[in-house]
Scaffold this motif. Structure first.
Motif, PDB file in Angstrom:
ATOM      1  N   ARG A 186      18.338  34.504 -13.497  1.00 42.72           N
ATOM      2  CA  ARG A 186      19.529  34.994 -12.793  1.00 42.72           C
ATOM      3  C   ARG A 186      20.674  35.239 -13.778  1.00 42.72           C
ATOM      4  O   ARG A 186      21.406  36.229 -13.663  1.00 42.72           O
ATOM      5  N   VAL A 187      20.802  34.351 -14.760  1.00 42.66           N
ATOM      6  CA  VAL A 187      21.896  34.470 -15.719  1.00 42.66           C
ATOM      7  C   VAL A 187      21.566  35.437 -16.842  1.00 42.66           C
ATOM      8  O   VAL A 187      22.390  36.272 -17.235  1.00 42.66           O
ATOM      9  N   GLU A 188      20.339  35.360 -17.380  1.00 43.11           N
ATOM     10  CA  GLU A 188      19.980  36.083 -18.597  1.00 43.11           C
ATOM     11  C   GLU A 188      19.184  37.364 -18.340  1.00 43.11           C
ATOM     12  O   GLU A 188      19.023  38.178 -19.248  1.00 43.11           O
ATOM     13  N   GLY A 189      18.649  37.507 -17.131  1.00 48.65           N
ATOM     14  CA  GLY A 189      17.907  38.719 -16.816  1.00 48.65           C
ATOM     15  C   GLY A 189      16.428  38.457 -16.565  1.00 48.65           C
ATOM     16  O   GLY A 189      15.864  37.465 -17.030  1.00 48.65           O
ATOM     17  N   PRO A 190      15.776  39.356 -15.812  1.00 50.20           N
ATOM     18  CA  PRO A 190      14.358  39.195 -15.471  1.00 50.20           C
ATOM     19  C   PRO A 190      13.483  39.109 -16.714  1.00 50.20           C
ATOM     20  O   PRO A 190      13.660  39.851 -17.682  1.00 50.20           O
ATOM     21  N   GLY A 191      12.535  38.187 -16.645  1.00 46.75           N
ATOM     22  CA  GLY A 191      11.561  38.066 -17.724  1.00 46.75           C
ATOM     23  C   GLY A 191      12.019  37.251 -18.908  1.00 46.75           C
ATOM     24  O   GLY A 191      11.232  37.021 -19.834  1.00 46.75           O
ATOM     25  N   THR A 192      13.275  36.773 -18.911  1.00 48.89           N
ATOM     26  CA  THR A 192      13.740  35.972 -20.041  1.00 48.89           C
ATOM     27  C   THR A 192      13.185  34.557 -20.003  1.00 48.89           C
ATOM     28  O   THR A 192      13.179  33.860 -21.020  1.00 48.89           O
ATOM     29  N   ALA A 193      12.706  34.121 -18.841  1.00 49.10           N
ATOM     30  CA  ALA A 193      12.086  32.809 -18.700  1.00 49.10           C
ATOM     31  C   ALA A 193      10.752  32.975 -17.997  1.00 49.10           C
ATOM     32  O   ALA A 193      10.539  33.926 -17.239  1.00 49.10           O
ATOM     33  N   ALA A 194       9.838  32.053 -18.246  1.00 52.77           N
ATOM     34  CA  ALA A 194       8.510  32.110 -17.633  1.00 52.77           C
ATOM     35  C   ALA A 194       8.025  30.701 -17.337  1.00 52.77           C
ATOM     36  O   ALA A 194       8.429  29.734 -17.993  1.00 52.77           O
ATOM     37  N   TYR A 195       7.143  30.613 -16.358  1.00 55.63           N
ATOM     38  CA  TYR A 195       6.591  29.339 -15.879  1.00 55.63           C
ATOM     39  C   TYR A 195       5.109  29.280 -16.219  1.00 55.63           C
ATOM     40  O   TYR A 195       4.354  30.210 -15.905  1.00 55.63           O
ATOM     41  N   VAL A 196       4.699  28.183 -16.874  1.00 52.71           N
ATOM     42  CA  VAL A 196       3.295  27.999 -17.257  1.00 52.71           C
ATOM     43  C   VAL A 196       2.870  26.583 -16.852  1.00 52.71           C
ATOM     44  O   VAL A 196       3.173  25.613 -17.552  1.00 52.71           O
ATOM     45  N   PRO A 197       2.187  26.429 -15.709  1.00 52.59           N
ATOM     46  CA  PRO A 197       1.808  25.097 -15.242  1.00 52.59           C
ATOM     47  C   PRO A 197       0.484  24.614 -15.824  1.00 52.59           C
ATOM     48  O   PRO A 197      -0.482  25.373 -15.919  1.00 52.59           O
ATOM     49  N   LEU A 198       0.448  23.345 -16.195  1.00 49.44           N
ATOM     50  CA  LEU A 198      -0.818  22.730 -16.615  1.00 49.44           C
ATOM     51  C   LEU A 198      -1.857  22.804 -15.502  1.00 49.44           C
ATOM     52  O   LEU A 198      -3.056  22.894 -15.772  1.00 49.44           O
ATOM     53  N   ASP A 199      -1.436  22.781 -14.241  1.00 54.55           N
ATOM     54  CA  ASP A 199      -2.386  22.779 -13.128  1.00 54.55           C
ATOM     55  C   ASP A 199      -3.329  23.979 -13.153  1.00 54.55           C
ATOM     56  O   ASP A 199      -4.415  23.926 -12.570  1.00 54.55           O
ATOM     57  N   GLY A 200      -2.917  25.077 -13.801  1.00 53.54           N
ATOM     58  CA  GLY A 200      -3.833  26.206 -13.932  1.00 53.54           C
ATOM     59  C   GLY A 200      -5.064  25.888 -14.746  1.00 53.54           C
ATOM     60  O   GLY A 200      -6.047  26.635 -14.705  1.00 53.54           O
ATOM     61  N   PHE A 201      -5.025  24.771 -15.471  1.00 53.43           N
ATOM     62  CA  PHE A 201      -6.158  24.369 -16.310  1.00 53.43           C
ATOM     63  C   PHE A 201      -7.003  23.271 -15.668  1.00 53.43           C
ATOM     64  O   PHE A 201      -7.815  22.641 -16.342  1.00 53.43           O
ATOM     65  N   HIS A 202      -6.813  23.063 -14.371  1.00 53.67           N
ATOM     66  CA  HIS A 202      -7.773  22.262 -13.609  1.00 53.67           C
ATOM     67  C   HIS A 202      -9.176  22.843 -13.807  1.00 53.67           C
ATOM     68  O   HIS A 202      -9.364  24.066 -13.762  1.00 53.67           O
ATOM     69  N   LEU A 203     -10.165  21.988 -13.984  1.00 51.86           N
ATOM     70  CA  LEU A 203     -11.542  22.468 -13.961  1.00 51.86           C
ATOM     71  C   LEU A 203     -11.902  22.892 -12.540  1.00 51.86           C
ATOM     72  O   LEU A 203     -11.422  22.311 -11.563  1.00 51.86           O
ATOM     73  N   SER A 204     -12.744  23.895 -12.431  1.00 49.27           N
ATOM     74  CA  SER A 204     -13.176  24.376 -11.115  1.00 49.27           C
ATOM     75  C   SER A 204     -14.041  23.331 -10.424  1.00 49.27           C
ATOM     76  O   SER A 204     -14.574  22.404 -11.055  1.00 49.27           O
ATOM     77  N   ALA A 205     -14.197  23.497  -9.119  1.00 49.38           N
ATOM     78  CA  ALA A 205     -15.060  22.585  -8.360  1.00 49.38           C
ATOM     79  C   ALA A 205     -16.480  22.584  -8.917  1.00 49.38           C
ATOM     80  O   ALA A 205     -17.134  21.532  -8.976  1.00 49.38           O
ATOM     81  N   ALA A 206     -16.957  23.746  -9.356  1.00 44.95           N
ATOM     82  CA  ALA A 206     -18.315  23.826  -9.906  1.00 44.95           C
ATOM     83  C   ALA A 206     -18.438  22.972 -11.165  1.00 44.95           C
ATOM     84  O   ALA A 206     -19.440  22.261 -11.356  1.00 44.95           O
TER      85      ALA A 206
END
Length: 224
Positions: A48-68
């Motif tokens: 909001r302050v610096e403009g679109p794309g100046t910050a990004a979100y990268v969660p560790l949860d995306g690296f959960h192993l799959s159910a398989a």
């Protein structure tokens, strides 16, 4: 402009000498502490302050192993424990984020409806200057988590009282389709020990913040 204290700290990474460099801020804390809520808030406020794309979100949860993969490893009953993440893959992504300013970098997420990781939901753009990553185990002393920590400008510990966290976790599991008995068993038998393991890393964090409100909490053994 009324910037809350934590947003002001995050924006401070983008100002002053070396402010064109890419900074990675980490948020650690036990399950249900409010890490993802805080991370998304900070990203939205910085953009909001610096403009679109100046910050990004990268969660560790995306690296959960799959159910398989959890079934293959016999770890389905411990989903969310350290061994159920592709930790080395996460560290490799952070290294690329720190080094590559020329390409879009895609990051996975975890879909609670599917109860599975999903690819490429998040993106770090070449002009992104602040990346906020969060996960339970960023303060862990066990390999390879210290390798991830060395890539972070700061690591904040998100603290929320246990009773509040456990209520959030119970609601999360109920919303995910578990009955109340199964949900409570999961909170007590899986989420609780994971949370106790996470708490041991609090002392290595740069500062402690409250997950129930965007404020700093009193430090307990943390470093400045």
């Amino acid at each position: 402009m009324n910037e809350d204290r934590l947003t002001a700290l995050a924006l401070g990474f983008l100002r002053g000498p070396g402010s064109n460099a890419r900074t990675i801020l980490g948020l650690a804390g036990p399950p249900g502490a409010g890490k993802s809520t805080l991370a998304r808030h900070l990203v939205a406020e910085v953009e909001r302050v610096e403009g679109p794309g100046t910050a990004a979100y990268v969660p560790l949860d995306g690296f959960h192993l799959s159910a398989a993969q959890l079934d293959r490893l016999g770890l389905a009953h411990r989903k969310g424990a350290p061994a159920t993440f592709d930790a080395h893959g996460y560290v490799a992504l952070l290294r690329r984020i720190a080094a590559d300013r020329f390409q879009d970098i895609y990051a996975p997420d975890f879909d609670r409806t599917l109860d599975e990781p999903v690819a490429a939901r998040h993106v770090v753009r070449p002009h992104t200057r602040l990346v906020i990553t969060e996960g339970n185990y960023l303060a862990s002393a066990d390999a390879p988590w210290p390798d991830a920590r060395r890539l972070l400008r700061e690591l904040w510990y998100v603290h929320t009282e246990d009773a509040v966290r456990e209520e959030r976790l119970l609601r999360r599991h109920l919303d995910g389709g578990r009955d109340e008995t199964t949900a409570r068993r999961w909170v007590n038998g899986n989420d609780h020990p994971n949370g106790e393991y996470v708490k041991a890393g609090r002392a290595v964090c740069t500062r402690t913040v409250l997950g129930s409100g965007l404020h700093e909490a009193p430090q307990r053994g943390s470093v400045s």
